[in-house]
Design an enzyme around this catalytic site. Structure first.
Site, PDB file in Angstrom:
ATOM      1  N   LEU A 109       0.837  -1.200   0.000  1.00  0.00           N
ATOM      2  CA  LEU A 109       0.000   0.000   0.000  1.00  0.00           C
ATOM      3  C   LEU A 109       0.869   1.245   0.000  1.00  0.00           C
ATOM      4  O   LEU A 109       1.938   1.279   0.628  1.00  0.00           O
ATOM      5  CB  LEU A 109      -0.903   0.023   1.238  1.00  0.00           C
ATOM      6  CG  LEU A 109      -1.810  -1.184   1.457  1.00  0.00           C
ATOM      7  CD1 LEU A 109      -2.878  -0.835   2.485  1.00  0.00           C
ATOM      8  CD2 LEU A 109      -2.426  -1.682   0.177  1.00  0.00           C
ATOM      9  N   GLY A 154       1.063  -5.190   1.203  1.00  0.00           N
ATOM     10  CA  GLY A 154      -0.019  -5.264   0.215  1.00  0.00           C
ATOM     11  C   GLY A 154       0.395  -5.993  -1.064  1.00  0.00           C
ATOM     12  O   GLY A 154      -0.454  -6.579  -1.750  1.00  0.00           O
ATOM     13  N   ASN A 178       4.557  -7.575   6.578  1.00  0.00           N
ATOM     14  CA  ASN A 178       5.451  -6.943   7.558  1.00  0.00           C
ATOM     15  C   ASN A 178       4.797  -5.782   8.309  1.00  0.00           C
ATOM     16  O   ASN A 178       5.489  -4.942   8.881  1.00  0.00           O
ATOM     17  CB  ASN A 178       6.717  -6.443   6.845  1.00  0.00           C
ATOM     18  CG  ASN A 178       6.403  -5.413   5.761  1.00  0.00           C
ATOM     19  OD1 ASN A 178       5.375  -5.496   5.113  1.00  0.00           O
ATOM     20  ND2 ASN A 178       7.276  -4.451   5.567  1.00  0.00           N
ATOM     21  N   GLU A 179       3.451  -5.748   8.323  1.00  0.00           N
ATOM     22  CA  GLU A 179       2.742  -4.580   8.873  1.00  0.00           C
ATOM     23  C   GLU A 179       3.196  -4.198  10.270  1.00  0.00           C
ATOM     24  O   GLU A 179       3.353  -3.013  10.575  1.00  0.00           O
ATOM     25  CB  GLU A 179       1.220  -4.840   8.877  1.00  0.00           C
ATOM     26  CG  GLU A 179       0.530  -4.620   7.548  1.00  0.00           C
ATOM     27  CD  GLU A 179       0.766  -5.750   6.552  1.00  0.00           C
ATOM     28  OE1 GLU A 179       1.460  -6.729   6.894  1.00  0.00           O
ATOM     29  OE2 GLU A 179       0.250  -5.643   5.419  1.00  0.00           O
TER      30      GLU A 179
HETATM   31  N1  CO8 Z   1       4.572   3.638  -0.163  1.00  0.00           N
HETATM   32  C1  CO8 Z   1       5.033   4.842  -0.573  1.00  0.00           C
HETATM   33  N2  CO8 Z   1       6.307   5.064  -0.956  1.00  0.00           N
HETATM   34  C2  CO8 Z   1       7.150   4.018  -0.918  1.00  0.00           C
HETATM   35  C3  CO8 Z   1       6.751   2.745  -0.497  1.00  0.00           C
HETATM   36  C4  CO8 Z   1       5.381   2.572  -0.099  1.00  0.00           C
HETATM   37  N3  CO8 Z   1       4.880   1.374   0.301  1.00  0.00           N
HETATM   38  N4  CO8 Z   1       7.811   1.911  -0.569  1.00  0.00           N
HETATM   39  C5  CO8 Z   1       8.838   2.644  -1.014  1.00  0.00           C
HETATM   40  N5  CO8 Z   1       8.467   3.910  -1.216  1.00  0.00           N
HETATM   41  C6  CO8 Z   1       9.274   5.022  -1.746  1.00  0.00           C
HETATM   42  C7  CO8 Z   1      10.536   5.261  -0.915  1.00  0.00           C
HETATM   43  O1  CO8 Z   1      10.280   6.072   0.194  1.00  0.00           O
HETATM   44  C8  CO8 Z   1      11.423   5.933  -1.946  1.00  0.00           C
HETATM   45  O2  CO8 Z   1      10.993   7.271  -2.075  1.00  0.00           O
HETATM   46  P1  CO8 Z   1      12.027   8.465  -2.458  1.00  0.00           P
HETATM   47  O3  CO8 Z   1      12.585   8.083  -3.807  1.00  0.00           O
HETATM   48  O4  CO8 Z   1      11.201   9.690  -2.468  1.00  0.00           O
HETATM   49  O5  CO8 Z   1      13.096   8.468  -1.372  1.00  0.00           O
HETATM   50  C9  CO8 Z   1      11.049   5.220  -3.258  1.00  0.00           C
HETATM   51  O6  CO8 Z   1       9.749   4.658  -3.042  1.00  0.00           O
HETATM   52  C10 CO8 Z   1      12.010   4.100  -3.613  1.00  0.00           C
HETATM   53  O7  CO8 Z   1      12.127   3.221  -2.519  1.00  0.00           O
HETATM   54  P2  CO8 Z   1      13.484   2.442  -2.182  1.00  0.00           P
HETATM   55  O8  CO8 Z   1      14.659   3.332  -2.413  1.00  0.00           O
HETATM   56  O9  CO8 Z   1      13.336   1.850  -0.829  1.00  0.00           O
HETATM   57  O10 CO8 Z   1      13.460   1.327  -3.345  1.00  0.00           O
HETATM   58  P3  CO8 Z   1      14.263  -0.070  -3.357  1.00  0.00           P
HETATM   59  O11 CO8 Z   1      14.163  -0.549  -4.763  1.00  0.00           O
HETATM   60  O12 CO8 Z   1      15.597   0.063  -2.724  1.00  0.00           O
HETATM   61  O13 CO8 Z   1      13.396  -1.060  -2.402  1.00  0.00           O
HETATM   62  C11 CO8 Z   1      11.352  -1.979  -1.579  1.00  0.00           C
HETATM   63  C12 CO8 Z   1      12.122  -1.445  -2.800  1.00  0.00           C
HETATM   64  C13 CO8 Z   1      12.002  -3.272  -1.091  1.00  0.00           C
HETATM   65  C14 CO8 Z   1       9.923  -2.254  -2.009  1.00  0.00           C
HETATM   66  C15 CO8 Z   1      11.414  -0.914  -0.456  1.00  0.00           C
HETATM   67  O14 CO8 Z   1      11.036   0.350  -1.004  1.00  0.00           O
HETATM   68  C16 CO8 Z   1      10.523  -1.170   0.720  1.00  0.00           C
HETATM   69  O15 CO8 Z   1      10.816  -2.036   1.535  1.00  0.00           O
HETATM   70  N6  CO8 Z   1       9.398  -0.420   0.835  1.00  0.00           N
HETATM   71  C17 CO8 Z   1       8.510  -0.495   1.950  1.00  0.00           C
HETATM   72  C18 CO8 Z   1       7.550  -1.606   1.765  1.00  0.00           C
HETATM   73  C19 CO8 Z   1       6.565  -1.667   2.918  1.00  0.00           C
HETATM   74  O16 CO8 Z   1       6.940  -1.803   4.066  1.00  0.00           O
HETATM   75  N7  CO8 Z   1       5.282  -1.549   2.585  1.00  0.00           N
HETATM   76  C20 CO8 Z   1       4.256  -1.593   3.565  1.00  0.00           C
HETATM   77  C21 CO8 Z   1       3.087  -0.786   3.117  1.00  0.00           C
HETATM   78  S1  CO8 Z   1       1.726  -1.053   4.237  1.00  0.00           S
HETATM   79  C22 CO8 Z   1       0.738  -2.261   3.489  1.00  0.00           C
HETATM   80  O17 CO8 Z   1       0.909  -2.608   2.355  1.00  0.00           O
HETATM   81  C23 CO8 Z   1      -0.385  -2.902   4.259  1.00  0.00           C
HETATM   82  C24 CO8 Z   1      -0.977  -1.988   5.220  1.00  0.00           C
HETATM   83  C25 CO8 Z   1      -2.196  -2.567   5.897  1.00  0.00           C
HETATM   84  C26 CO8 Z   1      -2.844  -1.484   6.759  1.00  0.00           C
HETATM   85  C27 CO8 Z   1      -3.566  -2.005   7.907  1.00  0.00           C
HETATM   86  C28 CO8 Z   1      -3.862  -0.903   8.926  1.00  0.00           C
HETATM   87  C29 CO8 Z   1      -4.993  -1.218   9.817  1.00  0.00           C
END
Ligand code: CO8
Length: 303
Positions: A109, A154, A178-179
């Site tokens: 997400l 997500g 990993n939430e």
């Molecule tokens: N949302 C928004 N922006 C993001 C996200 C995301 N999920 N993931 C990465 N970005 C952004 C980064 O901040 C970065 O931004 P900027 O260029 O402005 O600095 C850009 O995307 C590139 O990211 P990386 O440099 O980290 O890219 P890599 O290729 O090195 O890594 C990964 C890619 C492995 C995907 C890494 O970005 C990562 O681990 N991202 C986080 C993933 C994550 O933890 N997602 C969880 C989202 S929450 C969800 O999906 C379920 C929520 C359920 C809610 C329930 C509540 C009740």
């Protein structure tokens, strides 16, 4: 059109399979190989590209939203429109979901849709997340996730909502729910889908610790079904699809419904309450602080 679809979220458009609208797609007259090129039916929007080969009945949906295919409200709206079109197209029997981006299937997400946003926005966003899951988990089509990069949160949910998962054999890629690492909690239907995939005990450990598994670890616990070299992910998905499509659609669809209907019905019966829970949880100051810290951590890691 995007607005029309978003409006439909408000009134709850349910998964097709859950409604048991099981029309048979099998046994239709196949086109000759000469017609194959003409029969390719391509459609493209900013974040999603679809190649439908009407001669095989297989569509490949490419997620193409840099940098990380995060599931924003706009992305989810385009995704739902594309999926709905394929679901309505009787020539399409199988769907492969994959990414055009190097190293990332989907980052899950879009955190920016949950951070610093109004309760109204969060509600609309959450309905779109629910809709994505309902549409994929309840699809009448055979769905295969061709996971050619990391797929946290997500992204993992989207993958485990498919019928089958093929992942690139690369220990640098990870997948999981990993939430808790973000200080948030996977809702019951994320949990249910994970339990249905890997079992209760493995899910309990995975969710409490917010574990991300490398691709070999994911294969070991059954979170993905097959690992192949990265360059073979899509071809293997296409070959696997042929095997699945050899099964008569009506028998496969009824079986799928038997396995998934209860899980789908649980969300349908609690959709409003689930949206309300999400909005009141995500807009709490403490949760907003956790999200901000996580975003900062992502930026620091990059630097
Ligand atoms: N949302 C928004 N922006 C993001 C996200 C995301 N999920 N993931 C990465 N970005 C952004 C980064 O901040 C970065 O931004 P900027 O260029 O402005 O600095 C850009 O995307 C590139 O990211 P990386 O440099 O980290 O890219 P890599 O290729 O090195 O890594 C990964 C890619 C492995 C995907 C890494 O970005 C990562 O681990 N991202 C986080 C993933 C994550 O933890 N997602 C969880 C989202 S929450 C969800 O999906 C379920 C929520 C359920 C809610 C329930 C509540 C009740």
């Amino acid at each position: 059109m995007a607005n029309a679809l978003r409006n439909s979220f408000k009134y709850g458009c349910s998964g097709l399979l859950s409604q048991l609208s099981l029309h048979c797609r099998h046994g239709r007259v196949c086109a000759s190989p000469y017609a194959a090129v003409q029969q390719r039916n391509n459609s493209s929007s900013a974040k999603i590209k679809v190649d439908l080969d009407a001669s095989t009945g297989v569509a490949v949906m490419w997620m193409q939203s840099p940098p990380v295919n995060s599931l924003s409200l706009d992305f989810l709206t385009e995704f739902a429109i594309s999926l709905e079109k394929l679901e309505m197209d009787r020539s399409c029997r199988g769907l492969i979901i994959t990414s055009t981006l190097p190293k990332v299937f989907s980052a899950g997400l879009d955190i920016m849709d949950m951070y610093g946003k109004s309760p109204e926005h969060c509600g609309e966003f959450w309905k779109a997340v629910q809709e994505m899951w309902l549409k994929v988990y309840g699809s009448n089509m055979v769905t295969i996730a061709a996971i050619n990069g990391s797929s946290p949160a997500g992204g993992c949910l989207m993958s485990i909502a498919c019928d089958y998962r093929i992942m690139a054999d690369n220990p640098r890629y990870s997948i999981g729910l990993n939430e808790t690492k973000l200080g948030i909690v996977a809702p019951f239907w994320f949990k249910d889908t994970m339990v249905n995939t890997v079992g209760h005990r493995t899910t309990e450990i995975a969710l409490e610790l917010g574990l991300l598994y490398t691709s070999p670890e994911a294969l070991k616990i059954g979170l993905v079904d097959q690992l192949v070299p990265e360059e073979q992910v899509l071809t293997t998905a296409t070959e696997t699809m042929t095997k699945w499509l050899a099964i008569p659609d009506h028998a496969r669809q009824i079986t799928k419904s038997m396995m998934r209907k209860q899980t789908i019905d649980k969300l349908l019966a609690n959709r409003e309450a689930d949206t309300h829970n999400f909005v009141s949880f995500i807009t709490k100051d403490s949760i907003q602080r956790s999200l901000r810290m996580y975003l900062e951590m992502l930026k620091k890691r990059k630097a």
